[in-house]
Design an enzyme around this catalytic site. Structure first.
Site, PDB file in Angstrom:
ATOM      1  N   ARG A 105       0.920  -1.128  -0.058  1.00  0.00           N
ATOM      2  CA  ARG A 105      -0.017   0.154  -0.060  1.00  0.00           C
ATOM      3  C   ARG A 105       0.892   1.411  -0.048  1.00  0.00           C
ATOM      4  O   ARG A 105       0.428   2.174  -0.778  1.00  0.00           O
ATOM      5  CB  ARG A 105      -0.981   0.190   1.377  1.00  0.00           C
ATOM      6  CG  ARG A 105      -2.234  -0.673   1.045  1.00  0.00           C
ATOM      7  CD  ARG A 105      -2.165  -2.063   0.274  1.00  0.00           C
ATOM      8  NE  ARG A 105      -3.449  -2.658   0.385  1.00  0.00           N
ATOM      9  CZ  ARG A 105      -3.810  -3.444   1.269  1.00  0.00           C
ATOM     10  NH1 ARG A 105      -3.217  -3.549   2.511  1.00  0.00           N
ATOM     11  NH2 ARG A 105      -5.158  -3.875   1.238  1.00  0.00           N
ATOM     12  N   ASP A 134      -0.476  -6.270  -3.967  1.00  0.00           N
ATOM     13  CA  ASP A 134      -1.853  -5.806  -3.792  1.00  0.00           C
ATOM     14  C   ASP A 134      -2.423  -5.136  -4.761  1.00  0.00           C
ATOM     15  O   ASP A 134      -1.560  -4.814  -5.741  1.00  0.00           O
ATOM     16  CB  ASP A 134      -1.787  -5.144  -2.125  1.00  0.00           C
ATOM     17  CG  ASP A 134      -3.476  -5.712  -1.620  1.00  0.00           C
ATOM     18  OD1 ASP A 134      -4.318  -5.195  -2.061  1.00  0.00           O
ATOM     19  OD2 ASP A 134      -3.057  -6.032  -0.484  1.00  0.00           O
ATOM     20  N   HIS A 205      -6.845  -9.042  -4.311  1.00  0.00           N
ATOM     21  CA  HIS A 205      -6.046  -8.280  -4.106  1.00  0.00           C
ATOM     22  C   HIS A 205      -5.013  -8.089  -5.437  1.00  0.00           C
ATOM     23  O   HIS A 205      -3.772  -8.331  -4.998  1.00  0.00           O
ATOM     24  CB  HIS A 205      -5.322  -8.641  -2.766  1.00  0.00           C
ATOM     25  CG  HIS A 205      -6.122  -8.051  -1.343  1.00  0.00           C
ATOM     26  ND1 HIS A 205      -6.786  -6.561  -1.364  1.00  0.00           N
ATOM     27  CD2 HIS A 205      -6.933  -8.790  -0.658  1.00  0.00           C
ATOM     28  CE1 HIS A 205      -7.314  -6.667  -0.303  1.00  0.00           C
ATOM     29  NE2 HIS A 205      -7.552  -7.891   0.119  1.00  0.00           N
ATOM     30  N   GLU A 272     -10.351 -11.754   1.152  1.00  0.00           N
ATOM     31  CA  GLU A 272     -11.096 -10.745   0.599  1.00  0.00           C
ATOM     32  C   GLU A 272     -11.246 -10.934  -0.919  1.00  0.00           C
ATOM     33  O   GLU A 272     -10.898  -9.679  -1.466  1.00  0.00           O
ATOM     34  CB  GLU A 272     -10.580  -9.450   0.940  1.00  0.00           C
ATOM     35  CG  GLU A 272     -10.777  -9.166   2.420  1.00  0.00           C
ATOM     36  CD  GLU A 272     -10.030  -7.762   3.125  1.00  0.00           C
ATOM     37  OE1 GLU A 272     -10.594  -7.080   3.852  1.00  0.00           O
ATOM     38  OE2 GLU A 272      -9.284  -7.218   2.489  1.00  0.00           O
ATOM     39  N   TRP A 338      -7.024 -13.858  10.808  1.00  0.00           N
ATOM     40  CA  TRP A 338      -7.236 -12.601  11.080  1.00  0.00           C
ATOM     41  C   TRP A 338      -8.477 -11.910  11.527  1.00  0.00           C
ATOM     42  O   TRP A 338      -8.563 -10.951  12.325  1.00  0.00           O
ATOM     43  CB  TRP A 338      -6.370 -11.813   9.800  1.00  0.00           C
ATOM     44  CG  TRP A 338      -7.670 -11.689   8.809  1.00  0.00           C
ATOM     45  CD1 TRP A 338      -7.736 -12.757   7.556  1.00  0.00           C
ATOM     46  CD2 TRP A 338      -8.587 -10.780   8.333  1.00  0.00           C
ATOM     47  NE1 TRP A 338      -8.568 -12.521   6.838  1.00  0.00           N
ATOM     48  CE2 TRP A 338      -9.094 -11.385   7.277  1.00  0.00           C
ATOM     49  CE3 TRP A 338      -8.859  -9.647   8.992  1.00  0.00           C
ATOM     50  CZ2 TRP A 338     -10.051 -10.344   6.521  1.00  0.00           C
ATOM     51  CZ3 TRP A 338      -9.788  -8.826   8.473  1.00  0.00           C
ATOM     52  CH2 TRP A 338     -10.380  -9.150   6.993  1.00  0.00           C
TER      53      TRP A 338
END
Length: 500
Positions: A105, A134, A205, A272, A338
């Site tokens: 990021r 990502d 991602h 995700e 997580w």
């Protein structure tokens, strides 16, 4: 003695005396692999380690006893430090004592990564999980696919914080590590008895990779040639296509990853992953039918199982975020849990190894205090004392054979809102000090832990060590004026975090 992390046993053998500077070290395989015995007397120090790693951790303990100036890069003038004469016997509670550092990021230059390895060694942490890819950036040079860094390592602008209206830093941002940079990082870590675990995220991602090579995306659903490297935060809908071409592409990526990173574990993300494009994609639906999969969750599991088999055939082990449980856990895979404890508990009971990193406890990008002074506040309030009460083995596993499946834990540092080393320092420290003690030391149950004692040790000695190391930590009474970020909105969660 104000040591952090606290050792298991200390026997004072006398008073104190000036440090002679002589250290005699050896190994003894009868000790635990990372365990050590440190005996300090008038003639210097004798170190016995189960391995060279144990010797190294003993040296870190001795360094703390020599005072804050021992952490400076060059000696300062003055008298020889006084050291306590004592025998310290110590060994870690867990084999996996980690820090996840997100360099995708916001890119951190190589020298910053090397510095964090030094700071990890001070705190006897031994796993650096590098989040290298990502939606917002691809940070590892891959020789066979140069556009991954030529295109994927750079974004044209960056969103500042969260909330509406959106604010932007219009400067391009990016960077990547060459293969030799990463070999240097791995070697530097190994010299400090730290293993580097690389993460290459699939199948979600992945927008930076798709921007570089549009045929990696679901071209039958969207015009992937129009995609750019992500500039905002959140979960991106653009995911990898379930094609043989994509599988082979990432095999080629991983072939180069394995050449650089010799450690046993390779992290493949798996978290995700939105399924909407797969639901609409004839190619994805054909793959589901051909493989007899249980819908789109099964398709995600198909991705993970493929790379689990591929890595296993090469003597490595796959580790992924706990979403890899969806659609069936890949055989042999380990889980970084997580979203809470629940997934880790389920994985351990099913016979899989687990690294606990629940966001409710050890996400260090989350804010450290309530109020408006915290820079770009995110998530729940997690104070130094809160992190100290983190327990890697949840009650559902404690006292059962499944507890042995908990390899350890890691603190996770995501960097959407931390654009520089100083900002990362602020979020990590001093809470990483508390985390280090929870994974090294034999502590009582969370409700019985002496958080006040930890705060006293920080005040008495450890903040001065961090000062000598040049760490831009959060002071105990709040951020310094230049550490604040007024006007940049965060995204907070109110109330205590749910206990999952």
């Amino acid at each position: 003695m104000n040591l952090i992390p606290a050792p298991r046993g200390i026997e004072r053998t006398g008073g104190t005396g000036p440090w002679t500077g002589e250290v005699r070290a050896r190994t003894d395989p009868s000790l635990p692999p990372e365990g050590y015995r440190l005996a300090i007397g008038p003639d210097g120090a004798d170190i016995t380690g189960g391995t060279e790693a144990g010797v190294s951790w003993a040296r870190q303990t001795l360094r703390q006893l020599l005072g804050p100036d021992a952490f400076r890069r060059a000696p300062v003038e003055g008298t020889a430090p006084e050291v306590p004469f004592a025998v310290i016997e110590d060994a870690p509670r867990f084999a996996w004592r980690g820090l996840m550092l997100d360099v995708a990021r916001h890119f951190l230059p190589k020298d910053d990564v090397l510095r964090y390895l030094d700071l990890m060694a001070v705190h006897k942490l031994n796993v650096l999980h590098l989040h290298l890819t990502d939606d917002q950036g691809w940070r590892i040079e891959i020789g066979r696919h140069p556009r991954l860094t030529e295109v994927g390592a750079w974004r044209r602008r960056t969103r500042l914080g969260w909330g509406e209206p959106a604010r932007w830093d219009e400067r391009p941002h990016g960077g990547f590590y060459t293969r030799d940079d990463l070999r240097e990082i791995v070697a530097y870590a190994a010299a400090r008895h730290i293993t580097v675990v690389p993460e290459i995220d699939v199948p979600g991602h992945s927008q930076a990779a798709i921007a570089a090579y549009p045929d990696l995306g679901n071209t039958d659903v969207i015009d992937t040639s129009a995609l750019e490297v992500g500039t905002a935060w959140g979960i991106c809908p653009n995911v990898l296509a379930p094609t043989d071409r994509v599988l082979r592409f990432y095999e080629e990526v991983l072939e180069e990853v394995l050449e650089i990173f010799p450690g046993r574990f390779v992290h493949i993300g798996g978290d995700e992953c939105p399924k909407d494009q797969w639901r609409r994609s004839p190619v994805a639906q054909a793959r589901i039918a051909a493989e007899g999969l249980d819908g789109e969750d099964g398709l995600q599991s198909w991705f993970i199982r493929h790379f689990d088999r591929w890595l296993t055939a090469r003597g490595r082990r796959l580790v992924g975020w706990d979403e890899i449980l969806e659609g069936g856990l890949a055989e042999g895979a380990a889980v970084t849990s997580w979203r809470g404890y629940a997934a880790g508990i389920a994985a351990a009971k099913a016979g899989h190894d687990v690294v606990m990193c629940p966001r409710q406890h050890v996400y260090l990008d989350h804010r450290q205090a309530p109020g408006d002074d915290e820079p770009v506040p995110l998530g729940w309030v997690r104070t130094l004392a809160d992190v100290y009460r983190f327990e890697p083995v949840p009650p559902a596993l404690a006292g059962t054979p499944h507890a042995a499946r908990v390899l350890g834990a890691q603190a996770n540092m995501w960097t959407e809102l931390t654009e520089s080393r100083d900002r990362v320092d602020y979020q990590l420290f001093p809470r990483l000090c508390a985390f280090a003690e929870t994974v090294w030391s034999d502590l009582p149950p969370p409700a019985e832990r002496d958080a006040a004692g930890l705060l006293r040790r920080m005040d008495a000695a450890h903040y001065a060590r961090l000062d000598a190391l040049g760490v831009a930590y959060r002071p105990p009474d709040g951020p310094r004026p230049w550490q604040r970020r007024p006007g940049i909105r965060g995204r907070v969660k109110h109330g205590p975090p749910p206990q999952e």
